[in-house]
Each structure stands twice: as structure tokens, then as C-alpha cells.
Design a protein around this motif. Sequence first.
Motif, PDB file in Angstrom:
ATOM      1  N   TYR A  40       0.880  -1.497  -0.034  1.00 19.17           N
ATOM      2  CA  TYR A  40       0.144  -0.078  -0.014  1.00 19.17           C
ATOM      3  C   TYR A  40       0.967   1.299  -0.022  1.00 19.17           C
ATOM      4  O   TYR A  40       0.683   2.167  -0.623  1.00 19.17           O
ATOM      5  CB  TYR A  40      -1.007  -0.028   1.293  1.00 19.17           C
ATOM      6  N   TYR A  41       2.018   1.310   0.701  1.00 20.50           N
ATOM      7  CA  TYR A  41       3.019   2.283   0.739  1.00 20.50           C
ATOM      8  C   TYR A  41       3.595   2.641  -0.646  1.00 20.50           C
ATOM      9  O   TYR A  41       3.549   3.862  -1.099  1.00 20.50           O
ATOM     10  CB  TYR A  41       3.954   1.986   1.950  1.00 20.50           C
ATOM     11  N   LYS A  42       3.883   1.589  -1.468  1.00 23.90           N
ATOM     12  CA  LYS A  42       4.402   1.892  -2.728  1.00 23.90           C
ATOM     13  C   LYS A  42       3.528   2.382  -3.586  1.00 23.90           C
ATOM     14  O   LYS A  42       3.745   3.026  -4.772  1.00 23.90           O
ATOM     15  CB  LYS A  42       5.196   0.431  -3.160  1.00 23.90           C
ATOM     16  N   LEU A  43       2.217   1.972  -3.385  1.00 20.85           N
ATOM     17  CA  LEU A  43       1.189   2.323  -4.237  1.00 20.85           C
ATOM     18  C   LEU A  43       0.571   3.883  -3.821  1.00 20.85           C
ATOM     19  O   LEU A  43      -0.316   4.485  -4.441  1.00 20.85           O
ATOM     20  CB  LEU A  43      -0.033   1.496  -4.055  1.00 20.85           C
ATOM     21  N   GLY A  44       1.270   4.368  -2.669  1.00 23.25           N
ATOM     22  CA  GLY A  44       0.910   6.020  -2.662  1.00 23.25           C
ATOM     23  C   GLY A  44      -0.512   5.763  -1.400  1.00 23.25           C
ATOM     24  O   GLY A  44      -0.812   7.026  -1.291  1.00 23.25           O
ATOM     25  N   ASP A  45      -0.772   4.655  -1.053  1.00 22.65           N
ATOM     26  CA  ASP A  45      -2.040   4.960  -0.166  1.00 22.65           C
ATOM     27  C   ASP A  45      -1.516   4.691   1.195  1.00 22.65           C
ATOM     28  O   ASP A  45      -1.396   3.800   2.070  1.00 22.65           O
ATOM     29  CB  ASP A  45      -3.025   3.516  -0.317  1.00 22.65           C
ATOM     30  N   HIS A  46      -1.304   5.974   1.841  1.00 23.69           N
ATOM     31  CA  HIS A  46      -0.726   6.138   3.197  1.00 23.69           C
ATOM     32  C   HIS A  46      -1.719   5.533   4.288  1.00 23.69           C
ATOM     33  O   HIS A  46      -1.082   4.981   5.364  1.00 23.69           O
ATOM     34  CB  HIS A  46       0.068   7.634   3.511  1.00 23.69           C
ATOM     35  N   GLU A  47      -2.861   5.709   4.245  1.00 19.84           N
ATOM     36  CA  GLU A  47      -3.816   5.599   5.161  1.00 19.84           C
ATOM     37  C   GLU A  47      -4.005   3.831   5.349  1.00 19.84           C
ATOM     38  O   GLU A  47      -4.030   3.230   6.408  1.00 19.84           O
ATOM     39  CB  GLU A  47      -5.190   5.892   5.071  1.00 19.84           C
ATOM     40  N   MET A  48      -4.171   3.286   4.267  1.00 22.50           N
ATOM     41  CA  MET A  48      -4.207   1.874   4.193  1.00 22.50           C
ATOM     42  C   MET A  48      -2.981   1.056   4.634  1.00 22.50           C
ATOM     43  O   MET A  48      -3.019   0.165   5.400  1.00 22.50           O
ATOM     44  CB  MET A  48      -4.544   1.453   2.790  1.00 22.50           C
ATOM     45  N   SER A  49      -1.772   1.647   4.278  1.00 21.77           N
ATOM     46  CA  SER A  49      -0.519   1.367   4.699  1.00 21.77           C
ATOM     47  C   SER A  49      -0.223   1.379   6.347  1.00 21.77           C
ATOM     48  O   SER A  49      -0.070   0.281   6.991  1.00 21.77           O
ATOM     49  CB  SER A  49       0.622   1.901   4.097  1.00 21.77           C
ATOM     50  N   LEU A  50      -0.866   2.513   6.911  1.00 20.28           N
ATOM     51  CA  LEU A  50      -0.789   2.802   8.301  1.00 20.28           C
ATOM     52  C   LEU A  50      -1.848   1.762   9.073  1.00 20.28           C
ATOM     53  O   LEU A  50      -1.491   0.952  10.135  1.00 20.28           O
ATOM     54  CB  LEU A  50      -1.120   4.098   8.535  1.00 20.28           C
ATOM     55  N   ASN A  51      -3.141   1.362   8.525  1.00 20.81           N
ATOM     56  CA  ASN A  51      -4.011   0.628   9.273  1.00 20.81           C
ATOM     57  C   ASN A  51      -3.291  -0.848   9.134  1.00 20.81           C
ATOM     58  O   ASN A  51      -3.548  -1.483  10.106  1.00 20.81           O
ATOM     59  CB  ASN A  51      -4.984   0.489   8.226  1.00 20.81           C
ATOM     60  N   GLU A  52      -2.525  -1.335   7.960  1.00 24.37           N
ATOM     61  CA  GLU A  52      -2.051  -2.729   8.034  1.00 24.37           C
ATOM     62  C   GLU A  52      -0.857  -2.971   9.090  1.00 24.37           C
ATOM     63  O   GLU A  52      -0.757  -3.970   9.569  1.00 24.37           O
ATOM     64  CB  GLU A  52      -1.829  -3.170   6.740  1.00 24.37           C
ATOM     65  N   VAL A  53      -0.118  -2.055   8.938  1.00 24.99           N
ATOM     66  CA  VAL A  53       1.155  -2.092   9.862  1.00 24.99           C
ATOM     67  C   VAL A  53       0.802  -2.098  11.354  1.00 24.99           C
ATOM     68  O   VAL A  53       1.308  -2.762  12.279  1.00 24.99           O
ATOM     69  CB  VAL A  53       2.139  -1.045   9.463  1.00 24.99           C
ATOM     70  N   ARG A  54      -0.372  -1.129  11.504  1.00 27.80           N
ATOM     71  CA  ARG A  54      -0.877  -1.412  12.825  1.00 27.80           C
ATOM     72  C   ARG A  54      -1.487  -2.867  13.485  1.00 27.80           C
ATOM     73  O   ARG A  54      -1.318  -3.217  14.508  1.00 27.80           O
ATOM     74  CB  ARG A  54      -1.967  -0.350  13.230  1.00 27.80           C
ATOM     75  N   GLU A  55      -1.986  -3.246  12.514  1.00 28.81           N
ATOM     76  CA  GLU A  55      -2.544  -4.717  12.614  1.00 28.81           C
ATOM     77  C   GLU A  55      -1.151  -5.723  13.116  1.00 28.81           C
ATOM     78  O   GLU A  55      -1.425  -6.475  14.017  1.00 28.81           O
ATOM     79  CB  GLU A  55      -3.221  -5.429  11.486  1.00 28.81           C
ATOM     80  N   CYS A  56      -0.172  -5.295  12.450  1.00 32.01           N
ATOM     81  CA  CYS A  56       0.890  -6.076  12.734  1.00 32.01           C
ATOM     82  C   CYS A  56       1.766  -6.246  14.189  1.00 32.01           C
ATOM     83  O   CYS A  56       1.931  -7.040  14.850  1.00 32.01           O
ATOM     84  CB  CYS A  56       2.335  -5.884  11.495  1.00 32.01           C
ATOM     85  N   LEU A  57       1.408  -4.718  14.438  1.00 33.58           N
ATOM     86  CA  LEU A  57       1.995  -4.351  15.725  1.00 33.58           C
ATOM     87  C   LEU A  57       1.049  -4.704  16.996  1.00 33.58           C
ATOM     88  O   LEU A  57       1.335  -4.881  18.125  1.00 33.58           O
ATOM     89  CB  LEU A  57       2.319  -2.800  15.953  1.00 33.58           C
ATOM     90  N   LYS A  58      -0.173  -5.044  16.551  1.00 34.54           N
ATOM     91  CA  LYS A  58      -1.192  -5.660  17.624  1.00 34.54           C
ATOM     92  C   LYS A  58      -0.803  -6.983  17.972  1.00 34.54           C
ATOM     93  O   LYS A  58      -1.057  -7.445  19.139  1.00 34.54           O
ATOM     94  CB  LYS A  58      -2.597  -5.463  17.005  1.00 34.54           C
ATOM     95  N   LEU A  59      -0.420  -7.743  16.951  1.00 29.77           N
ATOM     96  CA  LEU A  59       0.128  -9.009  17.094  1.00 29.77           C
ATOM     97  C   LEU A  59       1.237  -9.141  17.780  1.00 29.77           C
ATOM     98  O   LEU A  59       1.716  -9.879  18.553  1.00 29.77           O
ATOM     99  CB  LEU A  59       0.265  -9.748  15.916  1.00 29.77           C
ATOM    100  N   ASP A  60       2.327  -8.176  17.493  1.00 32.79           N
ATOM    101  CA  ASP A  60       3.792  -8.308  17.908  1.00 32.79           C
ATOM    102  C   ASP A  60       4.159  -6.846  18.050  1.00 32.79           C
ATOM    103  O   ASP A  60       4.775  -6.339  17.226  1.00 32.79           O
ATOM    104  CB  ASP A  60       4.569  -9.132  16.949  1.00 32.79           C
ATOM    105  N   PRO A  61       3.960  -6.136  19.485  1.00 28.69           N
ATOM    106  CA  PRO A  61       4.611  -4.735  19.430  1.00 28.69           C
ATOM    107  C   PRO A  61       6.062  -4.489  19.250  1.00 28.69           C
ATOM    108  O   PRO A  61       6.316  -3.411  19.014  1.00 28.69           O
ATOM    109  CB  PRO A  61       4.212  -4.355  20.798  1.00 28.69           C
ATOM    110  N   ASP A  62       6.673  -5.770  19.217  1.00 31.41           N
ATOM    111  CA  ASP A  62       8.312  -5.337  19.283  1.00 31.41           C
ATOM    112  C   ASP A  62       8.895  -5.849  17.757  1.00 31.41           C
ATOM    113  O   ASP A  62      10.019  -6.131  17.419  1.00 31.41           O
ATOM    114  CB  ASP A  62       8.873  -6.642  20.321  1.00 31.41           C
ATOM    115  N   HIS A  63       7.668  -6.128  16.935  1.00 28.11           N
ATOM    116  CA  HIS A  63       8.387  -6.638  15.409  1.00 28.11           C
ATOM    117  C   HIS A  63       9.276  -5.441  14.908  1.00 28.11           C
ATOM    118  O   HIS A  63       8.539  -4.334  14.379  1.00 28.11           O
ATOM    119  CB  HIS A  63       6.943  -6.698  14.664  1.00 28.11           C
TER     120      HIS A  63
END
Length: 504
Positions: free
Chosen positions: A235-258
Amino acid sequence: MMIMVSLDHVAHKILTYIPYVLVLIDMRFEGVKCGRDDSVDNHMEMGKKLLAAGQLADALSHFHAAVDGDPKNYMAFYRRATVFLAMGKSRSALPDLSKVIELKPDFTSARLQRGNLLLKQGRLDEAESDFKKVLKTNPSDKEEKEAQSQLTKSDEIQRLVAHARSSFDSHDYVTAAAQLDTIIETCVWDVSSREMRAECFIQMEEMGKAISDLKATSKLKNDNTQAFYKLSTIYYKLGDHEMSLNEVRECLKLDPDHKQCYSHYKQVKKLNKQIQSAEELIQDQRYEDAVSKYEAVIKTEPNVQPFSLLAKQRICHALSQSQQTSRAISVCSDVLQADPENVSALKDRAEAYLQDEQYDEAIKDYETAGKHSENDRQVSEGLERAQRLLKQSQKRDYYKILGVKRTAQKKEIIKAYRKLAQQWHPDNFQDPEEKKKAEKKFIDIVQAKEVLTDPEMRTKFDHGEDPMDPQSQQGHHHHQHFHQGFQGFNPFGSGPFNFKFNFN
């Protein structure tokens, strides 16, 4: 003595009644056991009726109760698995089917269903084991036919998986993706095949398809941080900063130290904040501040073109809105060179052209925008306005062009003309846009001088007829002669045209 006698008497009575009490307790337990069996049977019966009626949630509740009431009732587990499958919850059905097989190893139907689920998950060896065992347990004709068919299919997929892996390792992503398509038609819940196909799509730059597969894997596999990280980067490479932020937050919910997700999160969050701030400034009509903020966006992420393009497009908009026409036209043109079909940039440049009285250019931009954005009200209204302003501009006031009164004498007209011609000579301008503007202005000045220094033409103009307008001339060709002779006249003289003018 009296006390001792009484105690002996009580003891004798208790000993006398103990056998009867034990019998009653035993009867009570038997009653509880019978009541429990009746309850399980009732739940099973109600569950079957509700399942047949399609009331899956209610049926599931009864089968839950039946399993709790009798953990060794293989039919309770089997019925519950059936409901889970009807609800599309295959992951929940699989443990129940395994429990059924544990309790009753010769239950062919349960083993066949488990084999089918394992096949869909891409667990081919386990699926084949179930199908082979079904064939060894004296199945019905229908079960035998299905087990043999699925076993053959599993063998074919085993070979395809090997071929797909070989194609992928050879970087033949198109072939690998096609092979994986066939695999996934059967193994719809196979995470590894979808992950490999997603990587193929990324290499093929088919990001939409890659996103689809990665979203599926994020649901099929628990705690799939890598899927969320990849989704965020795409999403970041496509220029969609909001969707990119949503997905990386899901990653950090599962593992805050990723580490990868946290590092990427900081970059996306910074960029997202800058873009939001810039948009708020545009809303507040603080256009110069918005331009500065979007210039900061380009510095924050200079390597991802969609973000640079977005920033330039919004700078173009801000400059157009603040009527900084030359800058707006320049920046909008940069955007359109990279993305010729960018409707927003076309509309903003058209607006800047209108402000700069370049009506023909504005019309072209609005017409191009209309081809790529049908039923766009801004485009249709802008085009109408540009056409109206063009028509209005064609009814020129030659006295205003030269800045003289209608009573001005020929000498005064020539003096005004010489001053303006020298000021607006195109050779005085280096910037292409400014030069273009000067050429138009210069032509107007020359035409005004020709009309107002020619008694016949001046009289016609004074009577509301434009001698330079071919339509109003009704067959006269002054306008045509003017342009044919334009390259050979002297703008600083008052006689015949003898000056060579270079438009370049």
C-alpha cells in the motif's frame, strides 16, 4: 448412666438406618445419570431439527451442550462439525472430526470429510493418508469413488506443487503463478501456496492480486505478522498512506516488538501526519503553508513516486487556488507529464490558465479532463466558463488595449503602441509560459494599432464591428491578410510591415 444409655441408643439407630441411606444415595445417582443421558439425547434431537431448519447458531448451542454432557459421544462431535462446516468454520470443524475418528476409527464419513478439509488446507500427505484408510475400511460405493477421486487429485497437486516451486526458484513468476492458480482452485485454504502466488504477483507488479492473496493469508494463518507487513509495504508503494498505516498497526497488535513493522510504522505515521496537516491547511485556505508542508512530504519520501506525484498535484491545487498562475501552470504541467490523465491536475491547470486569460489552453484541459471523468460537474461548469470567457475576450476593445481614449489622435495612438510593443516584445521574456503570454499580448497590441491607425477600419470598429473578426467581416479578409503579413512588419514604425518577427 442415663446419658450413656441415650448415646448407645442413638448409635444403634444410626447403624440401623445406614444401609437404607446408602441405597437411597445410590438411587439418587442413578437418577442423575439417567437425567443426564436424557438431556444429551434431547439436545441431540433439538440440534438435528434446528440444523435441518437452517437455524445454525441455535443448533450449534445444542450440540455444544451435548458434547459437554457426554464428551465420549462421537455423534455429538460429528453433528457439531457438520454445523461448523455449514457455517463456513472449517478450522473449528477439523478438531471435532479428529475427535470423532479418535472415538470411532471406522467412521468412514468423518474420515472422508477430514481428508477433504486437509486437502483444501494443502496438507496433502495427511489428506492422502485419510483417503487411503477410507479405501481400506469397506466403504460404500459412493465413499469409495469419492476417496479414489480425491486421492488422484491430491497426487496431481503434489506434482504441481513441485513444478510451481521449481518455476518460482527459476524466477519464472508468470508460469509459477499459473501453476499456483490450479493448485489453489482445489487447495483454497493453503497458506503457503497463496503466499508464494502473492510473491509472484509482486514480482509481476500486479499489486491488486498480491493484496488479495495476502489478505486471505492474514485470515487463514493465526498471528501472520509477515502478511500484514507485506500488505503495508505494498500500500505504501502504491501511495495509499492510510491503508499502509492500518495494516502495519495490525502487525504491531500481534507483535508490538516486531522490528520491521515498528520501523515502517514510524515512517508511515510521519508521512501520514504531514499529509493530513497539509490538507487541513488547504481547507483553511492557508495555501502557502500547505505548499511548504507538501514540499516537506517530498523530502520525507523522495523515492516513492506516487507520494511525490500526490504532493505536486496538491501543490498545483494550492497555487491555483491562491492565483499564483505561473507557478501553478508549471507545477501542474510537471504532474501531467508524469500522469497525463490526472483529472485533478487538469482542472487546476485549466483554472490557472483562466486566471492567466489563456482561454484556449483552459478549454483544452477541461475537454481532456472530461474524457477521463464523465459527469464531473466541475469539468462541465469549468468548460462552459472557459468558452464564455473566450468568446468575451474575442470582442476586444482596441482603445483599452493601447490605453488611449476614443478621441485619441493618430500620433497619440502610435506613441502608445510603440511603448507597449517594446514592453511586450516576446524576445524580452525567457520563461516559456511568460513568452507565450507576451506573444498573445503583442499580437493584440499590433492589431489594435492597425485598426486604430486605419480610418476605414477605425470607423467600422467605432460602429461595433471588429475588423479583425472574420465572422463580422462577412467575406472580407483583413484578419487573414494581417496574419499573412505579420512576419514582415515593423512594430516600431508607422508605415508598411517590414519587420521580421521570430515567434521562437
